[in-house]
Each structure stands twice: as C-alpha cells, then as structure tokens.
Design an enzyme around this catalytic site. Sequence first.
Site, PDB file in Angstrom:
ATOM      1  N   GLN A   1       0.955  -1.115   0.021  1.00 15.53           N
ATOM      2  CA  GLN A   1       0.129   0.075  -0.016  1.00 15.53           C
ATOM      3  C   GLN A   1       0.921   1.240   0.048  1.00 15.53           C
ATOM      4  O   GLN A   1       1.490   1.520   0.974  1.00 15.53           O
ATOM      5  CB  GLN A   1      -0.853  -0.030   1.267  1.00 15.53           C
ATOM      6  CG  GLN A   1      -1.601   1.455   1.796  1.00 15.53           C
ATOM      7  CD  GLN A   1      -2.979   1.493   1.376  1.00 15.53           C
ATOM      8  OE1 GLN A   1      -3.680   0.605   1.596  1.00 15.53           O
ATOM      9  NE2 GLN A   1      -3.021   2.626   0.630  1.00 15.53           N
TER      10      GLN A   1
ATOM     11  N   ASP B   1      12.041   6.431 -11.457  1.00 15.46           N
ATOM     12  CA  ASP B   1      12.102   6.248 -10.116  1.00 15.46           C
ATOM     13  C   ASP B   1      12.546   5.029 -10.098  1.00 15.46           C
ATOM     14  O   ASP B   1      12.408   4.027  -9.334  1.00 15.46           O
ATOM     15  CB  ASP B   1      10.688   5.897  -9.626  1.00 15.46           C
ATOM     16  CG  ASP B   1      10.625   5.585  -8.037  1.00 15.46           C
ATOM     17  OD1 ASP B   1      11.316   6.114  -7.156  1.00 15.46           O
ATOM     18  OD2 ASP B   1       9.545   4.932  -7.641  1.00 15.46           O
TER      19      ASP B   1
ATOM     20  N   ALA C   1       1.926   5.451  -1.315  1.00 10.91           N
ATOM     21  CA  ALA C   1       1.078   6.772  -1.243  1.00 10.91           C
ATOM     22  C   ALA C   1       0.318   6.949  -2.697  1.00 10.91           C
ATOM     23  O   ALA C   1      -0.902   7.757  -2.531  1.00 10.91           O
ATOM     24  CB  ALA C   1       1.874   7.888  -1.080  1.00 10.91           C
TER      25      ALA C   1
HETATM   26  N1  LIG Z   1       5.110  -7.315 -11.492  1.00  9.87           N
HETATM   27  C1  LIG Z   1       5.770  -7.559 -10.174  1.00  9.87           C
HETATM   28  N2  LIG Z   1       6.069  -8.914  -9.954  1.00  9.87           N
HETATM   29  C2  LIG Z   1       6.394  -8.942  -8.448  1.00  9.87           C
HETATM   30  N3  LIG Z   1       6.294  -7.984  -7.546  1.00  9.87           N
HETATM   31  C3  LIG Z   1       5.855  -6.849  -8.096  1.00  9.87           C
HETATM   32  C4  LIG Z   1       5.542  -6.365  -9.273  1.00  9.87           C
HETATM   33  N4  LIG Z   1       5.186  -5.075  -9.378  1.00  9.87           N
HETATM   34  C5  LIG Z   1       5.195  -4.834  -8.226  1.00  9.87           C
HETATM   35  N5  LIG Z   1       5.635  -5.589  -7.352  1.00  9.87           N
HETATM   36  C6  LIG Z   1       6.055  -5.462  -5.966  1.00  9.87           C
HETATM   37  O1  LIG Z   1       5.122  -4.576  -5.342  1.00  9.87           O
HETATM   38  C7  LIG Z   1       5.765  -3.454  -4.858  1.00  9.87           C
HETATM   39  C8  LIG Z   1       5.282  -2.245  -5.094  1.00  9.87           C
HETATM   40  O2  LIG Z   1       5.221  -2.166  -6.467  1.00  9.87           O
HETATM   41  P1  LIG Z   1       5.416  -0.474  -7.310  1.00  9.87           P
HETATM   42  O3  LIG Z   1       6.860  -0.130  -6.949  1.00  9.87           O
HETATM   43  O4  LIG Z   1       5.063  -0.770  -8.823  1.00  9.87           O
HETATM   44  O5  LIG Z   1       4.478   0.419  -6.648  1.00  9.87           O
HETATM   45  P2  LIG Z   1       4.585   1.808  -6.200  1.00  9.87           P
HETATM   46  O6  LIG Z   1       5.945   2.048  -5.650  1.00  9.87           O
HETATM   47  O7  LIG Z   1       3.503   1.969  -4.815  1.00  9.87           O
HETATM   48  O8  LIG Z   1       4.112   2.721  -6.775  1.00  9.87           O
HETATM   49  P3  LIG Z   1       4.223   4.123  -7.864  1.00  9.87           P
HETATM   50  O9  LIG Z   1       5.757   4.298  -7.334  1.00  9.87           O
HETATM   51  O10 LIG Z   1       3.809   4.098  -9.047  1.00  9.87           O
HETATM   52  O11 LIG Z   1       3.316   5.126  -6.868  1.00  9.87           O
HETATM   53  C9  LIG Z   1       7.218  -3.567  -5.588  1.00  9.87           C
HETATM   54  O12 LIG Z   1       8.473  -3.233  -4.718  1.00  9.87           O
HETATM   55  C10 LIG Z   1       7.242  -5.209  -5.680  1.00  9.87           C
HETATM   56  O13 LIG Z   1       7.881  -5.593  -4.217  1.00  9.87           O
END
Ligand SMILES: Nc1ncnc2c1ncn2[C@@H]1O[C@H](COP(=O)(O)OP(=O)(O)OP(=O)(O)O)[C@@H](O)[C@H]1O
Length: 218
Positions: free
Chosen positions: A10, A128, A12
């Site tokens: 979860q 990022d 931001a």
């Molecule tokens: N395709 C994937 N396969 C496995 N794990 C994933 C995948 N996409 C995301 N994750 C897991 O979920 C976590 C969060 O995903 P992501 O970094 O895309 O989201 P976020 O940082 O919350 O989003 P954003 O930076 O776009 O606001 C990652 O650090 C990873 O652990």
Amino acid sequence: MIHNAQLIKQGAEAKVYLAPFCQRQTIIKERFTKAYRHPTLDKKLTSRRVVQEARCLSRCQKARIDTPTVYMVDTENYLIYMEYIEGCSVREYLVTPEGQTDAAQTKVAQEIGRALGLMHNIDVVHGDLTTSNLLMRNETGGSVVLIDFGLSYVSQLIEDKAVDLYVLERAFSSTHPNTEAMFEQILKAYGESGKASKQILKKLEDVRMRGRKRSMLG
Ligand SMILES: Nc1ncnc2c1ncn2[C@@H]1O[C@H](COP(=O)(O)OP(=O)(O)OP(=O)(O)O)[C@@H](O)[C@H]1O
C-alpha cells in the site's frame, strides 16, 4: 474490490495486489484517486498515469527489455494487470550479501547496466530507479527485471537520462554502503549498451556536480 486478492503493498499513490487471473498469479496495480482534486481533473490525471505506465512497460517489452508483461489495462478503475515476477529485489539481494561471490555481483551489475542502456535507447526514462524497483527473476536464475514505471515517460533528452542514472546512484549510496565499485560496473555495462551512452555518462558528471553544489548550499 478485487476478488481473492492479497494486498502486498500500500503506497501513497497505488495499491499493489497479488491475485489469480486467467489461472495465473497476477500483479494488479490500482492507482488511487485524490480527494483534494476536482473529480473530473482527477479522473483524467489518474487514468493518464495508468495509461502512461502501461505504455512504457509495453514499449520496453517490445524492445525485449525484461519487464512484467501487461495482461490488461482497466482505465475506468485505474488498474493494470501484469505478470507476477517471482524473485527478490536487488535491494534484498544487496542487504543479505552472505554467500555472494564477486562474480555473481558483477553479473547483476552488468545486467542492470545493460537493461538501463536498452531502456534509454528507446527513450524511456524510468523516473524512479531504486534497488527495490529492480527484481531478480527466480525462473531464469536471477536475471534482472525492471518494474514500477509509475513515473516513467518518453524523452530523447540526454539530461533526463543522466538524471535517471543519478537517481539510481543516490539510491545505491544511501541504501547500500560500499557499493561504489558495483555502481561503476553498472555504468561500464551501460556505456557499452546504449546508443548515446557516452554523452549521457558525460552529462551524469554535470548532474553530480549540481547535486553536490545543492547539498553544500543546504
Ligand atoms: N510485476 C511484479 N512482480 C512481482 N512483484 C511486484 C511486481 N510489481 C510490483 N511488485 C511488488 O510490489 C511493490 C510495489 O510495486 P510498485 O513499486 O510498482 O508500486 P508503488 O511504488 O507503490 O507505485 P508508484 O511508485 O507507481 O506509486 C514492489 O516493490 C514489488 O515488491
């Protein structure tokens, strides 16, 4: 509400779920709407970001850069369904260095550099880059997969690509002490795989200088 979904992150800006979809484990990334924005503007901006992320992922995939395959995009509900990559992040890999050989670390560095060079060749700027956004695929013995294209965009500018590298360099130095040599290996592989990589690496020196000046001025 996503049926049978397990929330794994979860943030931001987005929630990330793991859920069965078409008989396979799938990552579903859901962007939030922002209550403080005008609803019409908010809808437009949120769906634009979803589309932007999916587009950059697909652009990389077409260029054979290892990224999660996009299965489906639902702009009404701000969802991206994508391939679940089984493995650990480069961050997890580097914080538990026990049993790692120099050769294994060099291989990881070379893969990261090569992937970033190829991504910049097709003008995708990640926006990022951190060691958490680089996963190591179990299936292929740890090959590097780029994830989280939430801030990515298309740009031909040398400056944008140099800043992309600088963001990763800062992430390395703040999260992983004593990895300067590994980052040098990343840049070496980057220099060998990108079209304009020599110019970008030159620009990286200016970006570093600006960063230093800024931190001196406070
Ligand atoms: N395709 C994937 N396969 C496995 N794990 C994933 C995948 N996409 C995301 N994750 C897991 O979920 C976590 C969060 O995903 P992501 O970094 O895309 O989201 P976020 O940082 O919350 O989003 P954003 O930076 O776009 O606001 C990652 O650090 C990873 O652990």
